[in-house]
Scaffold this motif. Structure first.
Motif, short mmCIF file in Angstrom:
data_model
loop_
_atom_site.label_atom_id
_atom_site.label_comp_id
_atom_site.label_asym_id
_atom_site.label_seq_id
_atom_site.Cartn_x
_atom_site.Cartn_y
_atom_site.Cartn_z
N LEU A 141 0.86 -1.18 0.00
CA LEU A 141 0.00 0.00 0.00
C LEU A 141 0.90 1.23 0.00
O LEU A 141 1.81 1.34 0.83
CB LEU A 141 -0.93 -0.03 1.20
CG LEU A 141 -1.83 -1.27 1.27
CD1 LEU A 141 -2.68 -1.23 2.53
CD2 LEU A 141 -2.70 -1.38 0.04
N ILE A 142 0.65 2.15 -0.92
CA ILE A 142 1.59 3.23 -1.21
C ILE A 142 0.95 4.60 -1.03
O ILE A 142 -0.19 4.83 -1.46
CB ILE A 142 2.10 3.09 -2.66
CG1 ILE A 142 2.71 1.70 -2.86
CG2 ILE A 142 3.10 4.19 -2.99
CD1 ILE A 142 2.95 1.34 -4.31
N SER A 144 7.47 -1.34 6.84
CA SER A 144 7.17 -0.07 6.19
C SER A 144 8.50 0.58 5.82
O SER A 144 9.51 0.38 6.47
CB SER A 144 6.35 0.85 7.09
OG SER A 144 7.10 1.25 8.21
N GLU A 145 8.46 1.36 4.77
CA GLU A 145 9.68 1.96 4.26
C GLU A 145 9.32 3.21 3.47
O GLU A 145 8.17 3.45 3.16
CB GLU A 145 10.42 0.97 3.36
CG GLU A 145 11.82 1.37 2.95
CD GLU A 145 12.75 1.59 4.13
OE1 GLU A 145 13.05 2.76 4.41
OE2 GLU A 145 13.15 0.61 4.77
N ILE A 203 3.71 -2.95 3.66
CA ILE A 203 3.40 -4.25 3.06
C ILE A 203 2.50 -5.02 4.02
O ILE A 203 2.83 -5.16 5.21
CB ILE A 203 4.69 -5.03 2.76
CG1 ILE A 203 5.50 -4.26 1.72
CG2 ILE A 203 4.36 -6.44 2.27
CD1 ILE A 203 6.84 -4.83 1.41
N VAL A 204 1.36 -5.45 3.51
CA VAL A 204 0.38 -6.17 4.33
C VAL A 204 -0.04 -7.46 3.63
O VAL A 204 0.05 -7.57 2.42
CB VAL A 204 -0.88 -5.30 4.62
CG1 VAL A 204 -0.53 -4.04 5.37
CG2 VAL A 204 -1.61 -4.95 3.34
N VAL A 205 -0.50 -8.41 4.42
CA VAL A 205 -1.04 -9.63 3.83
C VAL A 205 -2.44 -9.33 3.31
O VAL A 205 -3.13 -8.42 3.79
CB VAL A 205 -1.06 -10.81 4.84
CG1 VAL A 205 0.36 -11.23 5.19
CG2 VAL A 205 -1.85 -10.47 6.07
N GLU A 206 -2.86 -10.10 2.33
CA GLU A 206 -4.12 -9.83 1.63
C GLU A 206 -5.32 -9.77 2.58
O GLU A 206 -6.20 -8.92 2.43
CB GLU A 206 -4.34 -10.90 0.57
CG GLU A 206 -5.52 -10.63 -0.33
CD GLU A 206 -5.65 -11.65 -1.45
OE1 GLU A 206 -6.41 -11.37 -2.38
OE2 GLU A 206 -4.99 -12.70 -1.40
N GLY A 215 -2.09 0.85 -4.55
CA GLY A 215 -1.53 -0.39 -4.06
C GLY A 215 -1.11 -1.27 -5.21
O GLY A 215 -1.52 -1.07 -6.36
N GLU A 216 -0.24 -2.22 -4.92
CA GLU A 216 0.20 -3.18 -5.93
C GLU A 216 0.58 -4.48 -5.23
O GLU A 216 0.87 -4.49 -4.04
CB GLU A 216 1.38 -2.63 -6.74
CG GLU A 216 2.58 -2.28 -5.90
CD GLU A 216 3.67 -1.56 -6.68
OE1 GLU A 216 4.85 -1.89 -6.45
OE2 GLU A 216 3.35 -0.68 -7.48
#
Length: 80
Positions: free
Chosen positions: A7-8, A41-42, A56-59, A74-75
């Motif tokens: 997620l961005i 997170s970054e 970054i997260v799990v679906e 998101g991607e």
């Protein structure tokens, strides 16, 4: 293994990099507070005056995070 999403949040302008860096800190705090399975997170400077912060997260947790934090986009995340 469950799929992961990145997620961005996009930031533009002369303060893009420090803003993205600060936002990444809050994303990590949110992940810890909510006991998310993934807490990575970054922030990245894409080019001058454009930076992103991401989580970054799990679906299975994506909807919870999306609704609470409203990312810009998101991607799918593929680990190397």
């Amino acid at each position: 293994m469950e799929k992961k999403l990145k997620l961005i949040w996009d930031f533009y302008g002369p303060d893009a990099l420090p803003t993205a860096k600060h936002h990444a800190i809050h994303l990590k705090q949110f992940a810890e507070k909510e006991n998310l399975q993934s807490t990575f997170s970054e922030f990245v400077e894409v080019e001058p005056e454009y930076a992103v912060a991401y989580l970054i997260v799990v679906e299975s947790e994506m909807l919870k995070v999306r609704d609470a934090l409203i990312p810009h986009r998101g991607e799918w995340h593929v680990e190397d």
